[in-house]
Design a protein around this motif. Structure first.
Motif, PDB file in Angstrom:
ATOM      1  N   GLU A 143       0.843  -1.187   0.000  1.00 19.59           N
ATOM      2  CA  GLU A 143       0.000   0.000   0.000  1.00 19.59           C
ATOM      3  C   GLU A 143       0.880   1.239   0.000  1.00 19.59           C
ATOM      4  O   GLU A 143       1.888   1.298   0.711  1.00 19.59           O
ATOM      5  N   GLU A 176      -1.627  15.731   0.515  1.00 18.65           N
ATOM      6  CA  GLU A 176      -2.569  14.735  -0.010  1.00 18.65           C
ATOM      7  C   GLU A 176      -2.229  14.374  -1.452  1.00 18.65           C
ATOM      8  O   GLU A 176      -2.575  15.090  -2.384  1.00 18.65           O
ATOM      9  N   ASN A 236      -2.920   7.737   0.569  1.00 22.44           N
ATOM     10  CA  ASN A 236      -3.536   8.360   1.738  1.00 22.44           C
ATOM     11  C   ASN A 236      -2.786   9.639   2.115  1.00 22.44           C
ATOM     12  O   ASN A 236      -1.579   9.746   1.900  1.00 22.44           O
ATOM     13  N   SER A 288      -1.240  12.719   4.684  1.00 25.27           N
ATOM     14  CA  SER A 288      -0.507  12.795   5.940  1.00 25.27           C
ATOM     15  C   SER A 288      -0.554  14.238   6.418  1.00 25.27           C
ATOM     16  O   SER A 288      -0.694  15.161   5.616  1.00 25.27           O
TER      17      SER A 288
END
Length: 203
Positions: free
Chosen positions: A78, A161, A166, A168
């Motif tokens: 991921e 982003e 994802n 942070s």
């Protein structure tokens, strides 16, 4: 003359599950599909929307006697987004805020990298000025946000982003000059220092 017709199959070792034979799928999981270009010897197993559980050994088998197989180990990772110095960064008033966001393990570099401050997208053409962004794309994509002459209103939550990973975030505190005395408490320095709590202080 009799021709021998060979079938190509894909098998998942984790549960010894026959996934495809030729271009036919033998699993109820419709994410799996066999691809073959006519007049070629290339057979590809496609897995849509891969998940961590899909990691493991897959074997391409040819229906000879005995069967010939070639195993392939697949690892699903991921994408990870990290802002260096998170979760808290303390910066002296008047100095430069330098935030670095790193994206790892993405299948391809993020098409876009968006930065926001307290949920508001950062406007690089704002009247404040002194804001710049440098993004370097590659196996690991790095985006550096620099804000010159920090003022207290620059404090808050900064969020990086990527469009394919994802986000942070980091909390920035703009403070008056951080003081650190020596053993005799006579000298004052504004150099970078680090507390035992792991929070970062930049001069």
């Amino acid at each position: 003359m009799q021709y021998l017709i060979l079938q190509v199959s894909w098998v998942r070792h984790r549960d010894i599950h026959l996934l495809t034979v030729g271009r036919y799928t033998y699993t109820s999981d419709q994410r799996f599909e066999a691809l073959h270009s006519p007049h070629t010897e290339d057979w590809t197993l496609r897995i849509r929307y891969p998940q961590r559980k899909d990691s493991g050994i897959y074997e391409c088998q040819i229906s000879t006697t005995p069967p010939i197989g070639h195993p392939v180990y697949l690892t699903i990772v991921e994408p990870i987004t990290i802002i260096i110095g998170a979760p808290d960064l303390f910066v002296n008033k008047g100095s430069t805020i330098n935030l670095t966001c790193v994206v790892k393990y993405a299948p391809e570099p993020p098409p876009t990298m968006t930065w926001s401050h307290n949920t508001e997208i950062i406007n690089f053409d704002s009247p404040r000025g002194g804001i710049s962004l440098v993004t370097e794309k590659g196996p690991e994509t790095t985006s550096r946000l620099m804000i010159q002459k920090a003022v207290p209103s620059d404090s808050g939550i900064y969020r990086c982003e990527p469009s394919n990973a994802n986000p942070s975030s980091i909390k920035v505190h703009v403070v008056n000059e951080i003081e650190k005395g020596n053993d005799n408490d006579n000298d004052v320095t504004s150099n970078a220092s680090f507390s035992n709590s792991g929070e970062n202080y930049l001069a």
